[in-house]
Design an enzyme around this catalytic site. Structure first.
Site, PDB file in Angstrom:
ATOM      1  N   GLU A  54      16.684 -31.738  86.435  1.00 16.67           N
ATOM      2  CA  GLU A  54      17.568 -31.795  87.045  1.00 16.67           C
ATOM      3  C   GLU A  54      17.384 -30.549  88.326  1.00 16.67           C
ATOM      4  OE1 GLU A  54      22.644 -31.200  87.071  1.00 16.67           O
ATOM      5  OE2 GLU A  54      21.509 -30.566  85.226  1.00 16.67           O
ATOM      6  N   LYS A 123      24.566 -37.513  90.815  1.00 17.44           N
ATOM      7  CA  LYS A 123      25.028 -37.240  89.440  1.00 17.44           C
ATOM      8  C   LYS A 123      26.561 -37.497  89.653  1.00 17.44           C
ATOM      9  CE  LYS A 123      25.444 -33.453  86.057  1.00 17.44           C
ATOM     10  NZ  LYS A 123      25.071 -31.781  85.993  1.00 17.44           N
ATOM     11  N   CYS A 179      22.019 -35.088  83.367  1.00 21.41           N
ATOM     12  CA  CYS A 179      22.666 -33.968  82.334  1.00 21.41           C
ATOM     13  C   CYS A 179      24.077 -34.448  81.943  1.00 21.41           C
ATOM     14  CB  CYS A 179      22.715 -32.699  83.106  1.00 21.41           C
ATOM     15  SG  CYS A 179      22.796 -31.316  82.060  1.00 21.41           S
ATOM     16  N   SER A 206      20.253 -27.944  81.426  1.00 21.63           N
ATOM     17  CA  SER A 206      20.774 -27.904  80.094  1.00 21.63           C
ATOM     18  C   SER A 206      20.349 -26.207  79.686  1.00 21.63           C
ATOM     19  CB  SER A 206      20.216 -28.746  79.276  1.00 21.63           C
ATOM     20  OG  SER A 206      21.166 -28.676  77.955  1.00 21.63           O
ATOM     21  N   GLY A 370      12.497 -61.717  31.574  1.00 24.26           N
ATOM     22  CA  GLY A 370      11.115 -61.850  30.864  1.00 24.26           C
ATOM     23  C   GLY A 370      10.207 -60.634  31.613  1.00 24.26           C
ATOM     24  N   ILE A 371       9.739 -60.069  30.476  1.00 29.17           N
ATOM     25  CA  ILE A 371       8.996 -58.851  30.907  1.00 29.17           C
ATOM     26  C   ILE A 371       7.349 -58.889  30.491  1.00 29.17           C
ATOM     27  CG2 ILE A 371       8.710 -56.451  30.298  1.00 29.17           C
ATOM     28  CD1 ILE A 371      11.526 -57.286  31.367  1.00 29.17           C
ATOM     29  N   SER A 372       6.615 -58.941  31.856  1.00 36.10           N
ATOM     30  CA  SER A 372       5.336 -59.419  31.785  1.00 36.10           C
ATOM     31  C   SER A 372       4.355 -58.035  31.593  1.00 36.10           C
ATOM     32  CB  SER A 372       4.867 -59.934  33.082  1.00 36.10           C
ATOM     33  OG  SER A 372       4.765 -59.014  34.053  1.00 36.10           O
ATOM     34  N   GLY A 374       4.214 -56.001  34.222  1.00 40.50           N
ATOM     35  CA  GLY A 374       3.626 -55.828  35.624  1.00 40.50           C
ATOM     36  C   GLY A 374       4.641 -55.348  36.372  1.00 40.50           C
ATOM     37  N   LEU A 375       4.590 -55.011  37.621  1.00 48.69           N
ATOM     38  CA  LEU A 375       5.649 -54.266  38.573  1.00 48.69           C
ATOM     39  C   LEU A 375       7.020 -54.826  38.786  1.00 48.69           C
ATOM     40  CD1 LEU A 375       3.607 -53.257  41.721  1.00 48.69           C
ATOM     41  CD2 LEU A 375       4.831 -51.582  40.201  1.00 48.69           C
ATOM     42  N   ASN A 460       0.835 -73.530  36.146  1.00 47.50           N
ATOM     43  CA  ASN A 460       2.402 -73.726  36.476  1.00 47.50           C
ATOM     44  C   ASN A 460       2.941 -74.184  34.971  1.00 47.50           C
ATOM     45  OD1 ASN A 460       2.097 -72.774  39.106  1.00 47.50           O
ATOM     46  ND2 ASN A 460       2.221 -74.927  39.948  1.00 47.50           N
ATOM     47  N   LYS A 641      10.197 -73.434  49.379  1.00 46.36           N
ATOM     48  CA  LYS A 641      10.805 -72.692  48.340  1.00 46.36           C
ATOM     49  C   LYS A 641      11.803 -71.555  48.589  1.00 46.36           C
ATOM     50  CE  LYS A 641       6.299 -72.549  46.132  1.00 46.36           C
ATOM     51  NZ  LYS A 641       4.846 -71.820  45.522  1.00 46.36           N
TER      52      LYS A 641
END
EC number: 6.3.5.1
Length: 684
Positions: A54, A123, A179, A206, A370-372, A374-375, A460, A641
């Site tokens: 400014e 301004k 400003c 400023s 269900g627990i495989s 994996g992540l 599958n 899907k």
């Protein structure tokens, strides 16, 4: 526009800058020389727009000197130098200066490009409180009578209602305010944004006091976010009078609430900051936010009042002009460790809260999962455990089943057993091979006759048997099946439709991408949420090859034989592709350009403080190949899907793929337009 793939301007980015020249009070020619030198540096680095402080040509702290004709005349001479320099410097410059109009003095932002003075913006709001006495010297914009002025022999638009449109860059339209204009409840830039300005510029002086720098950040960040715009903010630095005030030379560039660049404060010399603004991102955010259009309509009178000044901007046309902005390799996962931990806590809490509500509303007290090993199933199990704690129910109400099949490795089976044990679930183990063999025999599959045919049907059948068991177990025990599939798998269609891992009663992971789940599990381990002794098994899960484990290996079963990522591509790349396709709708060519920048060889790697992060690099041909896989699967083969997925909580602003939420698409669309665009991406 440039046509080279490797030029940032090809992809609707624009390089902008904020300059803070070292100044001298009441020495306009010196100040002009400093301004011109900074503009030359901006052009040399491929920038096309630069904002200065400014009243930068005179200095802000001239006080009553502003009423001296010698100073005002010399300011005009300084502007003439800048206009002359602009012929050879291909940058639009916005400079601050006092201007005499209609027998009044105005504090103005003057826009100069290619030898033309495009406009002068006075301004609007003049502070006259605390240390400010601007109303003593200047008049506010609404006191102006003229809408055009004669300036250095040119007829120049004058007023606070000006927008500057680059004719050859349709998304670049900018507005200047000064400003105090941004410190008021409704800044002029708010209306300018509604009138189409994507870049908002604030020429500020400023002075600095304790705490003001942080407040500027809040102010500029919020205005850029509220306006869905880029915001360039300058302030005066070294050379302004310190008779009663001090100056820090802060400069900021924000884009939709995100800081892109900030100057080091209290510098002795002239300095400039740069940022590459994504104009398309801003435009798309406005396009999809219908309340933006509502605001335009509600403020139609203010919007219609703006005048548009068109000009041609000279773009850097060199073949290679790479981005200078940071592009996160993992857009779903913050790079800063502290921010990442906070994000993980929030995501985890959202998932837990959602499951608690579903159980409470349904009257169910048990979950079946269900627990495989994996992540995904690991993280879903952790969510179930915390939900039981919140409901003050025993964790034995988690009915956890690991169901080894033809390709289950010793590693994942051992991990599944340990996970169920340390969580305190009611653990079960069901060998699904006998029921799968019966199914394969019933349908006449060659495997039932002893032939090693491991096709999609073979895979599958196993996925379907597991899910069928879970649903019947939920019926038997009066519980609900908790799904474990994640956002990345939904995007790529990497799930078995119907009675398979596609289906559940409630899926806690459905809007959490694979890259984030990896960090969630690691965060749970490192934050010792389930005790120090049990954290190692979580780390082991994170370090396990991602695999459906549906096809037996040829060697041994100590580790998963299949690799998911060898088929559908690296999740870290596919999550990147998903984010920019889903969140912004970018064309494949732009996604590839961003990926190249994010994954190019950088010595610092992705997260220099995290030793566990693998610092991969991908060449453009690899990015292009994997993006092709993503586009075919996402747009053409997988939507059916997603059209009937179970209920699940939306977690992040990156979106979800629920047909009831962020994403509605036909199940029979083609991918041809995306793949054709991908062909424009070179191999190197």
């Amino acid at each position: 526009m440039p046509q080279s793939f490797h030029n940032l301007y090809t992809h609707d980015f624009v390089r902008v800058a904020v300059g803070v020249p070292r100044c001298r009070v009441a020495d306009p020619l010196y100040n002009a020389a400093q301004t011109i030198a900074l503009a030359e540096g901006v052009a040399a680095k491929g920038g096309v727009l630069v904002a200065f402080p400014e009243l930068g040509l005179s200095a802000y702290t001239c006080d009553d000197l502003f009423h001296q004709r010698a100073l005002l005349d010399t300011v005009h001479a300084a502007l003439d130098k800048i206009v002359e320099a602009s012929i050879r410097i291909p940058v639009a410059m916005i400079v601050g200066m006092p201007l005499r109009v209609d027998h009044r003095l105005f504090n103005c932002a003057v826009v100069v490009s290619n030898g033309r003075i495009l406009g002068a913006v006075p301004k609007v709001y003049l502070p006259n409180y605390n240390e400010f006495y601007e109303a003593r010297q200047f008049s506010p914009a609404d006191e102006a009578v003229s809408t055009e002025i004669e300036l250095l022999g040119q007829r120049v638009p004058f007023g606070a209602d000006l927008l500057f449109q680059a004719a050859n860059v349709p998304l670049l339209r900018f507005h200047a305010e000064i400003c105090e204009d941004v410190w008021v409840p409704v800044p002029p830039s708010s209306y300018a944004a509604l009138a189409g300005a994507t870049v908002l510029v604030n020429l500020s002086a400023s002075n600095i006091v304790v705490g003001k720098s942080d407040y500027r950040h809040q102010l500029v960040g919020q205005q850029s976010a509220r306006c869905m715009a880029a915001y360039l903010y300058s302030s005066a630095g070294r050379g302004e009078s310190t008779t009663d005030l001090a100056w820090d030379g802060q400069a900021l560039i924000y884009e939709n609430g995100e800081m892109l660049s900030e100057a080091e404060r209290f510098q002795d010399d002239s300095h400039v900051i740069f940022a590459d603004v994504d104009l398309e991102r801003l435009s798309r955010d406005r396009m999809r936010t219908n309340t933006w259009g509502d605001s335009v309509r509600r403020h139609a009178q203010q919007v219609a009042a703006f005048r548009v000044v068109k000009f041609a901007i000279e773009l850097p046309v060199q073949d290679v002009l790479p981005l200078q902005r940071a592009v996160a390799r993992y857009p779903y996962v913050p790079a800063n460790p502290a921010v990442r931990d906070k994000r993980c806590m929030e995501v985890y809490s959202i998932q837990v809260q959602a499951l608690v509500q579903r159980l409470s509303a349904s009257g169910m007290k048990k979950v079946v999962i269900g627990i495989s090993g994996g992540l995904d199933s690991t993280h879903a199990l952790l969510v179930c455990a915390k939900a039981m704690d919140r409901l003050q129910l025993p964790r034995t109400n988690i009915l956890a089943y690991t169901m080894p099949g033809f390709a289950t490795s010793r590693r994942t089976l051992d991990q599944a057993r340990k996970l169920m044990d340390f969580v305190g679930a009611t653990a079960h183990e069901i060998d699904i091979r006998p029921s799968c063999i019966q199914m394969l025999k019933d349908i006449g599959h060659p495997y039932s006759e002893g032939r090693e045919e491991y096709d999609v049907t073979f895979e599958n059948v196993q996925a379907g048997e597991r899910t069928s068991h879970l649903f019947r177990l939920a019926n038997h025990h009066n519980g609900i099946v908790v799904g474990t599939g994640d956002l990345s798998e939904l995007a790529l269609g990497w799930c078995t439709y119907g009675v398979g891992d596609h289906m559940s009663h409630y899926n806690v992971n459905a809007s959490v991408p694979k890259t984030l789940i990896s960090h969630l599990v690691r965060w749970v381990a490192e934050s010792r949420q389930f005790g120090e002794a049990d954290s190692q098994v979580l780390i082991d899960v994170v370090d396990t090859e991602i695999s459906p484990e549906l096809v037996p290996g040829k060697a041994n079963d100590t580790a998963p034989a299949q690799s998911t990522q060898s088929v559908i591509g690296p999740y870290e790349l596919q999550d990147f592709n998903l984010y920019y396709t889903l969140r912004f709708g970018f064309a494949p060519s732009k996604v590839a350009f961003l990926a190249l920048h994010a994954w190019k060889d950088r010595s610092t790697g992705a997260w220099p403080d995290d030793a566990h992060v693998v610092r991969n690099q991908y060449a453009l041909k690899d990015i292009k190949h994997n993006l092709g896989i993503f586009l075919r699967r996402f747009f053409q083969t997988s939507q059916f899907k997603r059209s009937c997925v179970p209920n699940a909580p939306k977690v992040g602003s990156g979106g979800s793929l629920s047909p009831r939420g962020d994403w509605r698409a036909p199940s029979d669309s083609e991918s041809v337009v995306w793949l054709e665009n991908l062909k424009t991406v070179p191999d190197a």
